[in-house]
Design an enzyme around this catalytic site. Structure first.
Site, PDB file in Angstrom:
ATOM      1  CG  PHE A  67       5.023   0.668  -2.465  1.00 40.71           C
ATOM      2  CD1 PHE A  67       4.264  -0.258  -3.153  1.00 40.71           C
ATOM      3  CD2 PHE A  67       4.535   1.191  -1.266  1.00 40.71           C
ATOM      4  CE1 PHE A  67       3.028  -0.645  -2.676  1.00 40.71           C
ATOM      5  CE2 PHE A  67       3.291   0.792  -0.781  1.00 40.71           C
ATOM      6  CZ  PHE A  67       2.542  -0.126  -1.493  1.00 40.71           C
TER       7      PHE A  67
ATOM      8  CD  GLU B 291      10.352  -0.582  -3.339  1.00 37.67           C
ATOM      9  OE1 GLU B 291       9.410  -0.176  -2.622  1.00 37.67           O
ATOM     10  OE2 GLU B 291      10.280  -0.681  -4.572  1.00 37.67           O
TER      11      GLU B 291
ATOM     12  NE  ARG C 142      -0.855  -1.979  -1.297  1.00 43.95           N
ATOM     13  CZ  ARG C 142      -0.473  -3.201  -1.642  1.00 43.95           C
ATOM     14  NH1 ARG C 142      -0.434  -4.149  -0.744  1.00 43.95           N
ATOM     15  NH2 ARG C 142      -0.141  -3.473  -2.889  1.00 43.95           N
TER      16      ARG C 142
ATOM     17  NE  ARG D 223      -3.562  -4.881   2.985  1.00 38.63           N
ATOM     18  CZ  ARG D 223      -2.359  -5.318   3.275  1.00 38.63           C
ATOM     19  NH1 ARG D 223      -1.485  -4.506   3.786  1.00 38.63           N
ATOM     20  NH2 ARG D 223      -2.048  -6.563   3.076  1.00 38.63           N
TER      21      ARG D 223
ATOM     22  NE  ARG E 263      -0.653 -14.005   0.635  1.00 34.96           N
ATOM     23  CZ  ARG E 263      -0.753 -12.962   1.443  1.00 34.96           C
ATOM     24  NH1 ARG E 263       0.302 -12.294   1.831  1.00 34.96           N
ATOM     25  NH2 ARG E 263      -1.937 -12.580   1.879  1.00 34.96           N
TER      26      ARG E 263
ATOM     27  CE  LYS F 191       6.027  -5.507   5.088  1.00 36.22           C
ATOM     28  NZ  LYS F 191       5.020  -4.859   5.904  1.00 36.22           N
TER      29      LYS F 191
HETATM   30  P1  AMP Z   1       2.162  -7.203   5.132  1.00 36.53           P
HETATM   31  O1  AMP Z   1       1.000  -6.329   5.442  1.00 36.53           O
HETATM   32  O2  AMP Z   1       3.053  -7.471   6.284  1.00 36.53           O
HETATM   33  O3  AMP Z   1       1.771  -8.445   4.370  1.00 36.53           O
HETATM   34  O4  AMP Z   1       3.106  -6.418   4.109  1.00 36.53           O
HETATM   35  C1  AMP Z   1       2.638  -5.888   2.909  1.00 36.53           C
HETATM   36  C2  AMP Z   1       2.370  -4.414   3.075  1.00 36.53           C
HETATM   37  O5  AMP Z   1       3.561  -3.673   3.300  1.00 36.53           O
HETATM   38  C3  AMP Z   1       1.807  -3.769   1.837  1.00 36.53           C
HETATM   39  O6  AMP Z   1       0.437  -3.981   1.766  1.00 36.53           O
HETATM   40  C4  AMP Z   1       2.137  -2.310   2.038  1.00 36.53           C
HETATM   41  O7  AMP Z   1       1.071  -1.694   2.722  1.00 36.53           O
HETATM   42  C5  AMP Z   1       3.319  -2.322   2.973  1.00 36.53           C
HETATM   43  N1  AMP Z   1       4.555  -1.728   2.429  1.00 36.53           N
HETATM   44  C6  AMP Z   1       5.386  -0.926   3.110  1.00 36.53           C
HETATM   45  N2  AMP Z   1       6.446  -0.571   2.396  1.00 36.53           N
HETATM   46  C7  AMP Z   1       6.307  -1.153   1.185  1.00 36.53           C
HETATM   47  C8  AMP Z   1       7.106  -1.170   0.000  1.00 36.53           C
HETATM   48  N3  AMP Z   1       8.249  -0.514  -0.100  1.00 36.53           N
HETATM   49  N4  AMP Z   1       6.641  -1.891  -1.053  1.00 36.53           N
HETATM   50  C9  AMP Z   1       5.472  -2.588  -0.971  1.00 36.53           C
HETATM   51  N5  AMP Z   1       4.684  -2.600   0.122  1.00 36.53           N
HETATM   52  C10 AMP Z   1       5.089  -1.898   1.196  1.00 36.53           C
END
Ligand code: AMP
Length: 575
Positions: free
Chosen positions: A340, A249, A256, A271, A415, A251
């Protein structure tokens, strides 16, 4: 009934320990003496909250008001309390000391029970409106009047939001298990229930009422789940090797949102699981129109920049909402929510259903529904295709991609390799982690003017719940940011290091572990001054760390774990 004085004695004992095993055992003994009517209260007190974050009930007692209450309960003046507080650095300790000197206390014993103390603090938290500050001080003074000095120490720390025992959520869950079964074998089950409702008090109470309640614990509308977290890998090849054919998908770098609906009522959670419903009237309206009567789904919200035909980033989206007002911004910069995940629909808990099936429902349900749309996604089994998709995402100005294991359940609060992120910067030498600020430094040279010389950063050991330091960060801030950071951190300064922190490197000033920042770095190295994933006195450190952004959308639970850092290190330095 559990007397608060007995609880305070156990807290005092725990505070003197550093080993987690001993803490768990002592706590388990206390939990054995606790019944179903009081366990939830005891758990909340230990977490330093009166209710879960989404209830909107905050303790809401500022330090100043607590000082006022301590003054009137102890018979000392506010300035005497302040002077003593400055010396000790902990208002709880000060309270204890001053209550000890309180006149006619010699034969005083308290008989308040845990529920009484909790209910009183709840009453304090809930009083609002005109004159409520005086009310709060009055109630708190009454509580302290009934308290022994040791009880006073913990009452004050509780109302200020942290008991400073160094006991994290995992230890509380372990102790509940040990109290009932003699070992930690129930921890996983309890943890799962906690992760799907984010309310440890509730989980503990239901478990005490009947352990079977936990086995069949289900997701419910208006009880937000702990968000699933993503692992990271550095190349498309590693991803395919790890999970094979997967759903890839886009990102999105937005906000969130966890959206809940039931019987015509909608709530949106951040979040950090705080209610954000009022910030998104446009999204609420769209959710109302969805067919299912009950639904819980997650998506990433981003405003669209019509002029430049690109999505705004998270920072820009929030800035626009603040600057233009919510209603205005909804029109000018319409929100899009890229859905998502889907966790619940009309009575059915979907968290254990494989991702590919949840995804199929998302595609059907959100097709052509205006501002709610499925995240862009593709089934991919070859690393070249994954690379293509990754390049496409960066061309669009997005953050990268998220690869999802087709057969994985929704891993609430965890995680696991159900989700793997590949971010824009990964291919290059720059990588980022999220950590929490635990201390800061005085400035030298040109920075002295701002009295700010950098930050001490920690990540979290997910097994023990403890924080471990990983970097001292001296760059990446503009002068403006430095001033703001110092101002912000000054307000949460503490005399002692966070009890939940394992450290070797001292900070000039310690702070409550509260603010999460994203940090870029060049490499992960072995260090004898940091405690991240430490073995034999050596931990990990970031090489050339620099701050990228303050992430006020993230809380301590979202930060990078020590295990992740260990994996990142192994990826970079294969043995
Ligand atoms: P990170 O904050 O870098 O650890 O990445 C995880 C975050 O990416 C999640 O908490 C979501 O807020 C965001 N996110 C964006 N696009 C997606 C997606 N397609 N699926 C899941 N999470 C996503």
């Amino acid at each position: 009934m559990l007397l608060f004085s007995d609880v305070a004695k156990v807290f005092d004992e725990i505070e003197k320990l550093s080993g987690r095993l001993e803490m768990t055992d002592i706590l388990a003994e206390l939990f054995k003496k606790t019944d179903a009517k009081e366990i939830d209260k005891l758990v909340y007190i230990m977490q330093g909250i009166v209710a879960p974050p989404y209830s909107g009930i905050d303790l809401g007692i500022g330090e100043r008001f607590a000082v006022d209450a301590v003054a009137s309960a102890s018979g000392y003046s506010v300035s005497q309390v302040d002077a003593e507080y400055r010396k000790s650095g902990d208002l709880g300790d000060t309270t204890e000391k001053l209550l000890e000197k309180r006149k006619q206390t010699a034969l005083f014993t308290s008989n308040m029970n845990v529920r009484y103390v909790y209910d009183a603090v709840m009453k304090i938290s809930k009083s609002s409106g005109q004159g409520s500050q005086e009310q709060k001080i009055k109630y708190l003074t009454e509580l302290l009047n009934n308290a022994t000095p040791l009880e006073g120490r913990y009452i004050i720390r509780f109302v200020l939001g942290s008991l400073r025992l160094g006991v994290g959520d995992p230890t509380i869950l372990d102790a509940i298990s040990v109290a009932h079964k003699g070992d930690k074998s129930l921890r996983e089950e309890l943890e799962r229930a906690y992760n799907v409702c984010a309310d440890m008090g509730l989980v503990a109470r239901l478990f005490y009422e009947d352990p079977k309640n936990i086995e069949k614990f289900k997701v419910q509308p208006f009880k937000p789940l702990m968000p699933a977290l993503a692992e990271r890998l550095s190349t498309p090849e590693q991803i395919i090797e790890k999970i094979g054919k997967c759903g890839v998908e886009m990102k999105y770098d937005g906000l969130r949102l966890q959206c809940h609906k039931k019987d015509g009522k909608v709530e949106i959670y951040s979040r950090k699981l705080e209610k954000m419903t009022r910030m998104f009237p446009d999204v609420v309206e769209a959710i109302m129109k969805l067919k299912p009567n009950e639904i819980i789904f997650e998506g990433e919200a981003l405003a669209y920049d019509k002029k430049n035909k690109r999505y705004f980033s998270f920072q820009q989206t929030m800035h626009r909402r603040r600057k233009h007002g919510i209603n205005e911004a909804s029109k000018e910069f319409p929100m899009n929510v890229f859905v998502f995940d889907l966790l619940y629909i009309d009575g059915k808990d979907l968290t254990n259903v494989p991702y590919k099936e949840r995804r199929a429902v998302i595609k059907k349900l959100f097709k052509g529904k205006g501002i709610l749309k499925p995240s862009e996604s593709k089934l991919i089994s070859k690393s070249e295709k994954l690379e293509e998709m990754f390049l496409k995402s960066t061309e669009k100005g997005l953050e990268g991609i998220m690869a999802k294991d087709l057969n994985a359940p929704y891993t609430a609060g965890k995680r696991k390799f159900a989700w793997i992120k590949l971010k824009k910067s990964y291919g290059k030498s720059v990588d980022t982690i999220d950590g929490v600020i635990v201390g800061y430094y005085r400035g030298h040279g040109s920075r002295t003017e701002f009295e700010f010389g950098g930050l001490l950063l920690a990540v979290q050991n997910s097994d023990t719940g403890r924080l471990e330091t990983i970097a001292k960060i001296g760059s990446g801030f503009t002068e403006d940011e430095m001033m703001k950071l110092r101002e912000t951190l000054d307000k949460i300064k503490t005399k002692n290091p966070p009890t939940i922190l394992d450290y070797k490197l001292e900070a000039d000033f310690w702070v409550e572990p509260k603010y999460v920042i994203e940090v870029a770095f060049d490499d992960i190295t072995i260090s004898s001054i940091h405690t991240c994933a430490a073995k034999d006195g050596k931990g990990y450190a970031l090489r050339f760390p620099r701050m990228v952004a303050l992430r006020d959308d993230k809380g301590i639970r979202d930060i990078t774990t020590s295990e992740e850092v260990d994996e990142m290190h192994n990826l970079q330095h294969p043995r």
